[in-house]
Design a protein around this motif. Structure first.
Motif, PDB file in Angstrom:
ATOM      1  N   CYS A 103       0.815  -1.216   0.000  1.00  0.00           N
ATOM      2  CA  CYS A 103       0.000   0.000   0.000  1.00  0.00           C
ATOM      3  C   CYS A 103       0.848   1.266   0.000  1.00  0.00           C
ATOM      4  CB  CYS A 103      -0.933   0.009   1.205  1.00  0.00           C
ATOM      5  SG  CYS A 103      -2.219  -1.261   1.125  1.00  0.00           S
ATOM      6  N   ASP A 104       2.007   1.205   0.596  1.00  0.00           N
ATOM      7  CA  ASP A 104       2.841   2.406   0.724  1.00  0.00           C
ATOM      8  C   ASP A 104       4.225   2.260   0.103  1.00  0.00           C
ATOM      9  OD1 ASP A 104       0.833   3.761   2.258  1.00  0.00           O
ATOM     10  OD2 ASP A 104       1.406   2.522   3.963  1.00  0.00           O
TER      11      ASP A 104
ATOM     12  N   ARG B  13       2.593 -21.982 -16.764  1.00  0.00           N
ATOM     13  CA  ARG B  13       2.566 -20.519 -16.636  1.00  0.00           C
ATOM     14  C   ARG B  13       1.280 -20.088 -15.945  1.00  0.00           C
ATOM     15  NH1 ARG B  13       1.582 -18.496 -21.191  1.00  0.00           N
ATOM     16  NH2 ARG B  13       1.270 -20.463 -22.301  1.00  0.00           N
ATOM     17  N   PHE B  14       1.407 -19.098 -15.077  1.00  0.00           N
ATOM     18  CA  PHE B  14       0.241 -18.566 -14.370  1.00  0.00           C
ATOM     19  C   PHE B  14       0.499 -17.115 -13.976  1.00  0.00           C
ATOM     20  CE2 PHE B  14       3.047 -20.334 -11.166  1.00  0.00           C
ATOM     21  CZ  PHE B  14       3.065 -19.347 -10.189  1.00  0.00           C
ATOM     22  N   VAL B  15      -0.570 -16.398 -13.676  1.00  0.00           N
ATOM     23  CA  VAL B  15      -0.464 -15.024 -13.177  1.00  0.00           C
ATOM     24  C   VAL B  15      -1.364 -14.886 -11.962  1.00  0.00           C
ATOM     25  CG1 VAL B  15      -0.843 -12.571 -13.626  1.00  0.00           C
ATOM     26  CG2 VAL B  15       0.066 -14.042 -15.439  1.00  0.00           C
ATOM     27  N   GLU B  16      -0.801 -14.352 -10.877  1.00  0.00           N
ATOM     28  CA  GLU B  16      -1.568 -13.991  -9.688  1.00  0.00           C
ATOM     29  C   GLU B  16      -1.687 -12.472  -9.640  1.00  0.00           C
ATOM     30  OE1 GLU B  16       0.400 -15.329  -6.207  1.00  0.00           O
ATOM     31  OE2 GLU B  16       0.410 -17.452  -6.780  1.00  0.00           O
ATOM     32  N   VAL B  17      -2.894 -11.978  -9.459  1.00  0.00           N
ATOM     33  CA  VAL B  17      -3.115 -10.550  -9.231  1.00  0.00           C
ATOM     34  C   VAL B  17      -3.747 -10.422  -7.849  1.00  0.00           C
ATOM     35  CG1 VAL B  17      -4.274  -8.448  -9.987  1.00  0.00           C
ATOM     36  CG2 VAL B  17      -3.422 -10.077 -11.687  1.00  0.00           C
ATOM     37  N   ASN B  18      -2.993  -9.883  -6.904  1.00  0.00           N
ATOM     38  CA  ASN B  18      -3.445  -9.773  -5.523  1.00  0.00           C
ATOM     39  C   ASN B  18      -3.830  -8.328  -5.220  1.00  0.00           C
ATOM     40  OD1 ASN B  18      -2.678 -12.579  -4.830  1.00  0.00           O
ATOM     41  ND2 ASN B  18      -0.605 -11.819  -5.205  1.00  0.00           N
ATOM     42  N   ILE B  19      -5.051  -8.124  -4.706  1.00  0.00           N
ATOM     43  CA  ILE B  19      -5.577  -6.777  -4.512  1.00  0.00           C
ATOM     44  C   ILE B  19      -6.201  -6.651  -3.125  1.00  0.00           C
ATOM     45  CG2 ILE B  19      -7.295  -5.106  -5.338  1.00  0.00           C
ATOM     46  CD1 ILE B  19      -6.873  -6.066  -8.108  1.00  0.00           C
TER      47      ILE B  19
ATOM     48  N   ILE C  83       5.335  -7.345 -10.066  1.00  0.00           N
ATOM     49  CA  ILE C  83       5.011  -5.922 -10.087  1.00  0.00           C
ATOM     50  C   ILE C  83       4.388  -5.545  -8.757  1.00  0.00           C
ATOM     51  CG2 ILE C  83       3.681  -4.086 -11.202  1.00  0.00           C
ATOM     52  CD1 ILE C  83       3.605  -5.887 -13.714  1.00  0.00           C
ATOM     53  N   THR C  84       4.909  -4.491  -8.143  1.00  0.00           N
ATOM     54  CA  THR C  84       4.355  -3.950  -6.906  1.00  0.00           C
ATOM     55  C   THR C  84       3.804  -2.568  -7.186  1.00  0.00           C
ATOM     56  OG1 THR C  84       5.953  -5.160  -5.543  1.00  0.00           O
ATOM     57  CG2 THR C  84       4.881  -3.255  -4.553  1.00  0.00           C
ATOM     58  N   LEU C  85       2.502  -2.367  -6.882  1.00  0.00           N
ATOM     59  CA  LEU C  85       1.873  -1.066  -7.069  1.00  0.00           C
ATOM     60  C   LEU C  85       1.509  -0.490  -5.706  1.00  0.00           C
ATOM     61  CD1 LEU C  85      -0.408  -1.899 -10.122  1.00  0.00           C
ATOM     62  CD2 LEU C  85       1.565  -0.375 -10.120  1.00  0.00           C
ATOM     63  N   PRO C  86       1.897   0.754  -5.402  1.00  0.00           N
ATOM     64  CA  PRO C  86       1.712   1.325  -4.060  1.00  0.00           C
ATOM     65  C   PRO C  86       0.262   1.555  -3.664  1.00  0.00           C
ATOM     66  CG  PRO C  86       2.534   2.984  -5.597  1.00  0.00           C
ATOM     67  CD  PRO C  86       2.619   1.671  -6.301  1.00  0.00           C
ATOM     68  N   LEU C  87      -0.701   1.313  -4.579  1.00  0.00           N
ATOM     69  CA  LEU C  87      -2.102   1.503  -4.223  1.00  0.00           C
ATOM     70  C   LEU C  87      -2.695   0.282  -3.526  1.00  0.00           C
ATOM     71  CD1 LEU C  87      -3.075  -0.252  -6.824  1.00  0.00           C
ATOM     72  CD2 LEU C  87      -3.125   1.950  -7.972  1.00  0.00           C
TER      73      LEU C  87
END
Length: 357
Positions: free
Chosen positions: A45-46, A146-152, A68-72
């Motif tokens: 988050c930060d 192959r796989f993709v995880e999107v964690n939110i 990929i790390t997104l600060p949101l």
């Protein structure tokens, strides 16, 4: 020796042993170093934006990771696994979050307290709410897995999903019961649009100063298209799966209009008005008829026409791009390569008998 968490899964699901097992060397290594880690979505988050690649070697396997790390409050992981064995992972969930799992060429079975949260086959995706302290994930060995995880984070989803949307019902129900589960009533087939967006996220071809903006935009589009695809699937009543002749004829008219006007195609609203229907109806039944979206079909016929031009060698690439309605030649080349796996330049060179390499 299996871990306690895995034993609970195997004890509660006797049939797993018929198709899933660990290689003996892998089992020995996992007994010494269990495949267990803590995941805390709050850590993203930060923290600053970050894109990194790494190769992990463990448990008789090698996995190439793009992360990929997104600060949101979002985290994306693309894994390419080369393994000699089936596998499993135990996740210690520090705080609730939603994982969108895309099983590109993989499968996945998640369990909470030994009970199944859902199973995915290659080419499917699902959104899982992880609430319990420990989640177990199982998968089978596959070639080129192959796989993709999107964690939110839940907070981020609250910002993205409209408050009145029906998707809040299953999510709120699971949150109120403090119970992990699947957000969608059934897995979705991964669409071409989703594959393109995942590829755009993973490849990261822009200059470094624009990567955070680009990645955020692609992730938001991926989630929006995923939710839209699920709601479209859910909105089709069972008695309407068999398309009537009138609907088939109307969708054929839409298809003909796109084919005749690919250089300057109508917008979705223009096309639906021209056919005397509404946008949602047009999107739903076009996809049922042709197993692709209107945008996907338009892209397909454009690049196929472009290939014909290139093979004939009558027009330069920039002229073909403009003729087919692409204002940006780079966008045209990217669409062409995604569809055929090669660049327009290569097709042009081969059509002229030029040496390649």
């Amino acid at each position: 020796m299996y871990s306690t968490l895995l034993y609970k899964v195997l004890d509660n699901n006797k049939l797993i042993g018929d198709s899933w097992s660990l290689d003996e060397k892998v089992k020995e290594e996992m007994a010494e170093i269990p495949p267990y880690y803590t995941f805390d979505i709050r850590a993203f988050c930060d923290t600053p934006f970050q894109f990194k690649e790494n190769v992990l070697t463990q448990y008789q396997s090698q996995m190439k990771i793009s992360e990929i790390t997104l600060p949101l409050g979002a985290h994306v992981l693309h894994g390419q696994l080369d393994s000699t064995s089936d596998g499993y992972i135990c996740i210690d969930v520090a705080t609730p979050y939603v994982q969108f799992f895309f099983a590109l060429n993989s499968d996945r079975q998640y369990y909470s307290n030994g009970k199944s949260l859902g199973k995915l086959l290659p080419g499917q995706m699902q959104a899982f709410l992880f609430l319990s302290e420990e989640i177990v994930g199982l998968w089978h060995k596959r070639t080129d897995e192959r796989f993709v995880e999107v964690n939110i984070s839940i907070d981020l989803l609250e910002k993205w999903i409209p408050k009145h949307d029906d998707l809040w019902s299953p999510l709120r129900s699971m949150l109120d019961r403090n119970q992990s589960g699947s957000l969608f009533s059934q897995p979705l087939t991964i669409s071409m649009n989703q594959k393109y967006l995942l590829q755009d996220l993973i490849e990261q071809t822009l200059s470094e100063e624009w990567l955070q903006l680009y990645s955020t935009a692609k992730l938001m589009e991926l989630i929006a298209r995923t939710f839209d695809q699920y709601k479209l699937q859910e909105s089709v009543p069972e008695n309407e799966i068999e398309l009537s002749e009138d609907r088939i004829e109307l969708m054929a008219k839409a298809k003909t209009i796109l084919e005749n006007r690919m250089s300057d195609p109508p917008s979705l609203s223009q096309l639906s008005a021209e056919l005397g229907t509404n946008e949602n109806y047009l999107k739903k039944y076009f996809k049922l008829c042709y197993q692709t979206t209107i945008h996907g079909y338009l892209t397909k016929i454009r690049v196929q026409k472009a290939r014909d031009f290139l093979q004939k060698g009558e027009k330069p690439i920039n002229e073909i791009s403009r003729f087919l309605g692409y204002h940006n030649p780079a966008h045209f080349s990217a669409s062409f390569k995604k569809h055929f796996g090669v660049t327009p330049r290569l097709i042009q060179q081969l059509s002229k008998g030029e040496r390649v390499g």
